[in-house]
Structures are given as C-alpha cells and as structure tokens.
Design a protein around this motif. Structure first.
Motif, PDB file in Angstrom:
ATOM      1  N   ILE A  73      77.095  12.228 118.967  1.00  0.00           N
ATOM      2  CA  ILE A  73      77.031  11.854 120.090  1.00  0.00           C
ATOM      3  C   ILE A  73      78.572  12.739 120.485  1.00  0.00           C
ATOM      4  O   ILE A  73      78.359  12.456 121.979  1.00  0.00           O
ATOM      5  CB  ILE A  73      77.627  10.110 119.719  1.00  0.00           C
ATOM      6  CG1 ILE A  73      76.838   8.986 119.806  1.00  0.00           C
ATOM      7  CG2 ILE A  73      78.501  10.708 121.371  1.00  0.00           C
ATOM      8  CD1 ILE A  73      77.957   8.110 119.284  1.00  0.00           C
ATOM      9  N   ASP A 128      77.773   4.046 123.330  1.00  0.00           N
ATOM     10  CA  ASP A 128      77.709   5.361 121.789  1.00  0.00           C
ATOM     11  C   ASP A 128      78.751   4.274 121.010  1.00  0.00           C
ATOM     12  O   ASP A 128      78.162   4.389 119.440  1.00  0.00           O
ATOM     13  CB  ASP A 128      79.052   5.932 122.340  1.00  0.00           C
ATOM     14  CG  ASP A 128      78.024   7.173 123.356  1.00  0.00           C
ATOM     15  OD1 ASP A 128      77.342   7.196 123.328  1.00  0.00           O
ATOM     16  OD2 ASP A 128      78.659   8.343 123.727  1.00  0.00           O
ATOM     17  N   ASN A 173      73.763  10.009 123.639  1.00  0.00           N
ATOM     18  CA  ASN A 173      75.099  10.386 125.088  1.00  0.00           C
ATOM     19  C   ASN A 173      75.238  11.002 125.144  1.00  0.00           C
ATOM     20  O   ASN A 173      74.446  10.837 127.021  1.00  0.00           O
ATOM     21  CB  ASN A 173      75.876  11.016 124.252  1.00  0.00           C
ATOM     22  CG  ASN A 173      76.729  11.418 124.596  1.00  0.00           C
ATOM     23  OD1 ASN A 173      77.384  12.448 125.164  1.00  0.00           O
ATOM     24  ND2 ASN A 173      77.788  10.867 124.898  1.00  0.00           N
TER      25      ASN A 173
END
Length: 212
Positions: free
Chosen positions: A45, A23, A120
């Motif tokens: 994310i 991320d 994610n």
C-alpha cells in the motif's frame, strides 16, 4: 517550510490515511489470517502511495493537465480493478460462510504485497488528493531538499501507520475476537471495493457528460 506548514501537512496526511477505506479494510481482512501477509500488504500500500507522492511532489501531475484524457482512462481502469478485487473478496467470503473453513485464521495469502500495491494504485483519485494537499503546504519554488524531506516524512509516517494497523489487526486478541468473522470481513471489504469502483465510474460519467 515553516513549522506551521509542516504541522498542517502532517495532520492532513495522517487524517487522510487514518480514514477507513479500501487500504485499511484490506489490512483488517488479511490481519485476522496472517501477520506476515498483512505487513507485506501494508508495505505494498505504501509503495503505491509513494508513487503518488513522488509524482505530486516532483510536479509530474502536470502531465495530466497536458493530457486530459489520461486521468479518466486511469480512473475507469482502476475502477474495474477495484471492482474485480471486490467481487473476488465477496465470493471468497460467501464460500467461507458456506464451508466455515475460513473460520480458521491459518493459511497463507498469495502475493500480499502485490495485492496491497494494486489496491492502492487502482484509485488514481489519490493523485488529485496529493496534488491538492501539497499545493496548500509546499512553498512556491521549493528546492529539492524540501521536496526530498516531504517525500521522506510522508513515506516514513505512512509506513509506520499502515504497518501499525497490520500488526494490530493480526494481534492474538484481535484474531481471537474476530477470527470467526473472517468471511464477513471478506464480504464487507469486497462490498466497499465495489462501491468505491461504482463511485469512481459515476464520477467519470458525470464529468464526461458535463464536458463541452
């Protein structure tokens, strides 16, 4: 929840999202190109993290206990997605090194929110992390008001952190210092994605081999 439990939960949560991983590397990679793309990726994310938080807080993770094949399947699928994203990033970085066109931070990034969300959600290990984290701090029999408060606080602090990383990585000074290294950011981020994907596949293989 007690003040100590709230403090422990927030410290553990902030420590987890602050650790460098796919991320954060994605935001660094996008930030040196375009601030808007980095911020949208940060929101993507946290949309993914919000899914894991909701599933864990609402107790839906019990579904994985009832269907034990589901998590390994999701892990394998997520590993292939991460691997694909990693290979694409490496290829883009190599192409940038060859042409040096990537040294300019101008240009737009396609579908950054979706890229952040996919990055994610491609790691279903997050569900195990959130379930384990909340099991330590969420009181047994906690009411909906406590669960809603946990969801709101974790999402709010997560958005603040990832957007801050996106803004910092897209700041003029950062882009001036590292903008010429954009292809290397692509290559390093891509390599990290591939390594994480391989680690997930290896863990699934070991777990399946050890299964009775």
């Amino acid at each position: 929840m007690s003040a100590a439990a709230w403090g422990g939960l927030l410290i553990a949560w902030l420590a987890a999202i602050a650790l460098p991983g796919p991320d954060v590397f994605l935001l660094l990679r996008l930030g040196i190109r375009e601030r808007r793309a980095a911020v949208l990726a940060a929101l993507g994310i946290m949309t993914g993290n919000a899914v894991w938080i909701l599933v864990s807080v609402l107790g839906l993770s019990a579904l994985f206990a009832a269907l034990p094949f589901l998590l390994p399947f999701m892990q394998v699928a997520g590993a292939f997605v991460l691997g694909y994203l990693g290979v694409q990033s490496i290829r883009g970085g190599i192409a940038g090194l060859r042409s040096r066109a990537e040294q300019s931070t101008a240009g737009s990034v396609r579908r950054p929110w979706l890229l952040g969300l996919t990055t994610n959600l491609a790691n279903p290990k997050a569900l195990i992390f959130f379930t384990a984290l909340l099991s330590q701090f969420l009181p047994v029999g906690a009411g909906w008001e406590v669960r809603a408060a946990i969801i709101a606080v974790m999402i709010a602090t997560g958005v603040a952190w990832f957007v801050a990383v996106a803004l910092a990585s897209s700041a003029a000074a950062f882009r001036r210092w590292f903008g010429g290294a954009a292809p290397w950011f692509d290559i390093v981020a891509g390599a990290l994605f591939v390594l994480v994907a391989l680690a997930i596949l290896a863990e699934v293989a070991v777990a399946l081999a050890a299964a009775p």
